[in-house]
Design a protein around this motif. Sequence first.
Motif, short mmCIF file in Angstrom:
data_model
loop_
_atom_site.label_atom_id
_atom_site.label_comp_id
_atom_site.label_asym_id
_atom_site.label_seq_id
_atom_site.Cartn_x
_atom_site.Cartn_y
_atom_site.Cartn_z
N GLU A 91 39.13 46.66 31.71
CA GLU A 91 39.42 46.12 30.38
C GLU A 91 38.25 45.33 29.79
N SER A 92 37.44 44.74 30.64
CA SER A 92 36.34 43.91 30.14
C SER A 92 35.18 44.72 29.57
N SER A 93 35.17 46.04 29.82
CA SER A 93 34.02 46.85 29.41
C SER A 93 33.87 46.93 27.90
N LEU A 94 34.96 47.17 27.19
CA LEU A 94 34.86 47.34 25.73
C LEU A 94 34.37 46.08 25.03
N PRO A 95 34.91 44.89 25.33
CA PRO A 95 34.37 43.68 24.69
C PRO A 95 32.89 43.47 25.01
N TRP A 96 32.48 43.80 26.23
CA TRP A 96 31.08 43.65 26.62
C TRP A 96 30.19 44.57 25.79
N LEU A 97 30.60 45.83 25.68
CA LEU A 97 29.81 46.79 24.92
C LEU A 97 29.72 46.39 23.44
N ARG A 98 30.82 45.95 22.88
CA ARG A 98 30.82 45.54 21.47
C ARG A 98 29.92 44.33 21.24
N ARG A 99 29.91 43.43 22.19
CA ARG A 99 29.08 42.24 22.09
C ARG A 99 27.59 42.62 22.07
N ILE A 100 27.23 43.59 22.89
CA ILE A 100 25.83 44.05 22.93
C ILE A 100 25.47 44.71 21.59
N LYS A 101 26.38 45.55 21.08
CA LYS A 101 26.10 46.23 19.81
C LYS A 101 25.96 45.22 18.67
N GLU A 102 26.76 44.17 18.71
CA GLU A 102 26.68 43.14 17.67
C GLU A 102 25.33 42.43 17.67
N SER A 103 24.63 42.49 18.82
CA SER A 103 23.30 41.87 18.91
C SER A 103 22.22 42.78 18.34
N GLY A 104 22.62 43.99 17.91
CA GLY A 104 21.68 44.92 17.29
C GLY A 104 21.09 45.94 18.22
N ARG A 105 21.59 46.01 19.47
CA ARG A 105 21.07 46.99 20.42
C ARG A 105 21.92 48.25 20.45
N ARG A 106 21.28 49.35 20.87
CA ARG A 106 22.02 50.57 21.13
C ARG A 106 22.59 50.51 22.55
N ILE A 107 23.73 51.14 22.76
CA ILE A 107 24.32 51.22 24.09
C ILE A 107 24.52 52.69 24.45
N MET A 108 24.04 53.06 25.63
CA MET A 108 24.11 54.44 26.10
C MET A 108 24.55 54.49 27.55
N TYR A 109 24.83 55.69 28.04
CA TYR A 109 25.24 55.85 29.43
C TYR A 109 24.40 56.93 30.10
N LEU A 110 24.23 56.77 31.40
CA LEU A 110 23.59 57.77 32.25
C LEU A 110 24.34 57.71 33.56
N SER A 111 25.16 58.73 33.84
CA SER A 111 26.11 58.60 34.94
C SER A 111 26.27 59.88 35.74
N ASN A 112 26.33 59.71 37.06
CA ASN A 112 26.75 60.80 37.94
C ASN A 112 28.27 60.91 37.80
N TYR A 113 28.73 61.99 37.21
CA TYR A 113 30.14 62.12 36.87
C TYR A 113 30.51 63.60 36.86
N SER A 114 31.73 63.91 37.25
CA SER A 114 32.17 65.31 37.31
C SER A 114 33.13 65.62 36.16
N HIS A 115 33.18 66.89 35.79
CA HIS A 115 34.12 67.32 34.76
C HIS A 115 35.56 67.09 35.21
N LYS A 116 35.81 67.29 36.49
CA LYS A 116 37.18 67.13 37.00
C LYS A 116 37.66 65.69 36.83
N ILE A 117 36.83 64.74 37.22
CA ILE A 117 37.22 63.34 37.06
C ILE A 117 37.29 62.97 35.58
N MET A 118 36.38 63.53 34.78
CA MET A 118 36.42 63.28 33.34
C MET A 118 37.76 63.73 32.76
N ARG A 119 38.22 64.91 33.18
CA ARG A 119 39.49 65.45 32.67
C ARG A 119 40.67 64.64 33.17
N GLU A 120 40.70 64.36 34.46
CA GLU A 120 41.90 63.82 35.07
C GLU A 120 41.97 62.30 35.04
#
Length: 206
Positions: free
Chosen positions: A92-121
Amino acid sequence: MEKKKIDTVVFDIGGVLVELGRFRFLAKKGFTGEKANRVMNATMLSKDWVQMDLNNLPEEKILERFIRNDPEMEAEIRHMFGDLHGIVEPRESSLPWLRRIKESGRRIMYLSNYSHKIMRECADALYFLPEMDGGLFSCDVHMVKPDPAFFRLLLEKYQLDPARCVFIDDIETNLEGARAVGMHTILFENPAQAEAQLDRVLGIVG
């Protein structure tokens, strides 16, 4: 690390923006104790798990590899692999953290080892993705961290200056891949520590 230079924060996802609920997940499947450890060793902790993230093999072939790792646990492995919902959980804390960073004028991106199966399920765990400015999942490009080529692909796709990027991951080896291409890094230990350390890097007060 010069605070004025950082204009992009790049996040790992598993263990950073989502909770890793592996043992809770296995317990819900009815696996505890030695049985849970054997299933985990044959799957999540095996050298074959990376094939999920690389997405170079069909899921059925990956399942066969897991079963070969511990044939006596075939029924349990099949049951576990049948539905991975809960193997990662929303933080739950992730979204407020990300929004706080964006409000400071920075871009936020991801680079993750992740599978389609976990993404779906486990789609509920990725509820924050619409807030992000872009990123790469390993399963889409057939590369995984800590391969520097994976980081370079992100830099090239979004025309990022690595000296203006900070990468956050919970695994030190992955940070080495980021440093190899010139990115700044933060080792994620817990949400409070990582947020405070990033605030110092970005010069965010309060």
